[in-house]
Design an enzyme around this catalytic site. Structure first.
Site, PDB file in Angstrom:
ATOM      1  N   LYS A 276      -8.969 -12.237   4.889  1.00  0.00           N
ATOM      2  CA  LYS A 276      -9.876 -12.208   3.685  1.00  0.00           C
ATOM      3  C   LYS A 276     -10.968 -12.877   4.032  1.00  0.00           C
ATOM      4  O   LYS A 276     -10.928 -13.822   4.917  1.00  0.00           O
ATOM      5  CB  LYS A 276      -9.007 -13.118   2.601  1.00  0.00           C
ATOM      6  CG  LYS A 276      -7.955 -12.260   1.873  1.00  0.00           C
ATOM      7  CD  LYS A 276      -7.436 -12.869   0.651  1.00  0.00           C
ATOM      8  CE  LYS A 276      -6.210 -12.128   0.079  1.00  0.00           C
ATOM      9  NZ  LYS A 276      -6.396 -10.885  -0.716  1.00  0.00           N
ATOM     10  N   ARG A 350       3.834  -6.301  -1.772  1.00  0.00           N
ATOM     11  CA  ARG A 350       4.484  -5.196  -1.933  1.00  0.00           C
ATOM     12  C   ARG A 350       5.651  -5.092  -0.990  1.00  0.00           C
ATOM     13  O   ARG A 350       6.610  -4.724  -1.012  1.00  0.00           O
ATOM     14  CB  ARG A 350       3.685  -4.147  -2.018  1.00  0.00           C
ATOM     15  CG  ARG A 350       2.745  -3.807  -0.820  1.00  0.00           C
ATOM     16  CD  ARG A 350       1.740  -2.742  -1.074  1.00  0.00           C
ATOM     17  NE  ARG A 350       0.570  -3.179  -1.897  1.00  0.00           N
ATOM     18  CZ  ARG A 350      -0.501  -2.492  -2.334  1.00  0.00           C
ATOM     19  NH1 ARG A 350      -0.390  -1.231  -2.143  1.00  0.00           N
ATOM     20  NH2 ARG A 350      -1.236  -3.108  -3.153  1.00  0.00           N
TER      21      ARG A 350
END
Ligand code: BES
Ligand code: MN
Ligand code: ZN
Length: 496
Positions: A276, A350
């Site tokens: 990120k 996820r």
């Protein structure tokens, strides 16, 4: 905090702060208030009029009494219109008055409450709402400050009720509300704690500490050996090993429903090798908010003794880019045997949840599954930071969650689980890949998770990427971790 209740007072007693509620643009009419206002004189009310104070919900004005009453200050507290007033206006009022009390260093506050919310709420619920508002509104996180904010000093909140019969129920509501708010504040503490001090194994130990549950913590070796390749893979780039936690609450009597709640517990999300940008990482210690909510809820069940059987799960890892980290293009195998091509290591939540959902699907029989996760930045783009996104297979459960969330001041909005988009999650080399097309990121995240619950499961995915964290103070939530959904879950369970 000491909460006390007194019914139908001959006088309001004494203290540091007297809270006088405004309903329908005027002071709540009660003999004790009329008497207090008379002693106070016309000046404050005239000023309120000049300022066009309408007593809207949450709006308030503070006045010094200059010795005219046995209180240093009075706070005129707006509750809005009697018609519109609800539990949320009570929480806001309680929070505002507790914060005002703190500011003037009050030790004892007396508050005369109108319970007549058009019969919308019982005295028990009103008590719960007041305690929630006060305890949540006074929350602060100063563990890491060398100079602690001074002891708040607020020792006693005395509520004076106009209705003699309501006292007992109100009192018991206060107790429940206080406990629940402390649970929310515990979740906030966990979220606000720096990632270095709350590795996955720490969350495992926190789970083990909860009394009244049966808890199993799978360490990284165990979760690897039982086939949780997806969660394991997320943890490979960090020196802190991943854990998987199962907590089990079984009530004494009849079980009305069996529920599984699953929390994303990424203790820090750097993105992994799909790193990120620095700015996006600043709040990524909050990526275990789902797990914090599950821990707080599970911790409260033995106290509240709700008649539901609940399995609480935490899938926890730290997503870091060390040399051992998984690479974009690597393939992992989840607990249910499905293979996943990890095209973006930043879509790690996820992966962690895939194993937790598979585990409970294979090994437990439940009526409902709710997972809660800071899953996608796209949820923030779609709904802003006040709304939780809900997607799932059971319209009824989503509806119940929406209603319950509204009652708790925790807003939920449904997004469609658009099967059409699943096409773009097919992989060239594995069964599926962990990212979908460029749009509808929150929907893609939910569609991915759907691969890991049974075809006929009543399952709802809650994306709390927005409301898990407050960028600015809001009503009874200061900046930082919010502990979102703890109250909604418990209230929902109490309805089954
Ligand atoms: N933890 C983030 C989601 C997030 C973003 C939470 C901002 C709170 C605030 C999640 O793991 C993530 O990085 N998601 C990616 C998914 C993408 C790579 C498909 C995202 O949202 O960009
Ligand atoms: Mn991520
Ligand atoms: Zn994440």
């Amino acid at each position: 905090m000491k909460f006390s209740v007194e019914s139908r007072p001959s006088s309001l007693g004494s203290g540091d702060l007297l809270v006088l509620p405004f309903l329908d643009e005027k002071p709540f009419s009660h003999p004790a208030i009329v008497a207090a206002l008379k002693k106070l004189g016309q000046a404050p009310l005239q000023l309120l009029k000049k300022e066009e104070f309408k007593g809207e919900a949450g709006d308030s004005r503070l006045f010094a009494t200059h010795g005219k009453l046995p209180f240093d200050y009075v706070l005129f507290m707006g509750l809005g219109s009697a018609k519109k007033a609800n539990l949320e206006s009570l929480r806001k009022a309680a929070s505002k008055s507790a914060q005002a009390a703190e500011k003037i260093k009050a030790k004892k506050v007396v508050s005369l409450l109108p319970l007549a919310l058009d019969k919308k709420a019982s005295a028990q619920e009103a008590g719960q709402a007041y305690a929630e508002g006060a305890v949540l509104g006074l929350y602060r996180f100063d563990k890491y400050k060398s100079k602690k904010d001074k002891d708040q000093g607020l020792k006693e909140l005395r509520y004076v009720l106009p209705d003699a019969k309501a006292g007992k129920a109100f009192q018991s509501g206060l107790k429940v509300g206080e406990k629940i708010a402390e649970g929310v504040n515990y979740a906030r503490d966990l979220v606000n704690t720096p990632a270095r001090d709350k590795p996955p194994e720490f969350l495992g130990r926190e789970a083990k500490k909860i009394r009244g549950l049966r808890t199993k913590v799978f360490n990284h070796r165990q979760l690897k050996s039982i086939g949780m390749g997806a969660l394991y893979g997320v943890g490979m780039g960090s020196p802190e090993p991943p854990v998987f936690v199962e907590m089990h609450y079984r009530p004494k009597g009849r079980v009305k429903k069996r529920i599984a709640i699953v929390g994303k517990g990424i203790t820090f999300d750097s993105g992994g090798l799909s790193l990120k940008p620095a700015k996006s990482m600043e709040t990524m210690k909050d990526d275990m908010s789902g797990a914090a909510t599950v821990l707080a809820v599970m911790g409260l069940l033995p106290f509240l003794k709700l008649p539901v059987e609940v399995f609480g799960y935490i899938a926890s890892a730290e997503n870091m880019p060390d040399g051992g980290a998984q690479r974009p293009g690597d393939v992992v195998k989840a607990y249910n045997g499905k293979t996943i091509e990890v095209l973006n290591t930043d879509a790690e939540g996820r992966l962690a949840l895939a194993d937790a959902l598979s585990y409970l699907t294979k090994n437990r029989k439940v009526d409902y599954i709710i997972d809660i996760a800071t899953l996608t930045g796209a949820a923030l783009v779609a709904l802003g930071d006040l709304y939780t996104a809900a997607l799932g297979t059971d319209a009824d459960l989503i509806q119940k969650l929406k209603e319950t969330g509204e009652e708790c001041g925790e807003k939920i909005w449904e997004l469609p689980l658009a099967e059409e988009y699943a096409e773009e999650m097919k992989s060239n080399v594995a069964d599926i890949q962990n990212i979908g097309g460029p749009y509808g990121g929150t929907i893609n995240g939910a569609l991915f998770l759907k691969n890991f619950v049974a075809e006929d499961a009543k399952w709802v995915h809650l994306d709390i990427a927005g409301p898990s964290w407050a960028n600015k103070p809001w009503a009874y939530s200061p900046k930082g971790g919010t502990g979102i959904m703890v109250r909604t879950f418990l209230r929902l369970f109490s309805k089954f």
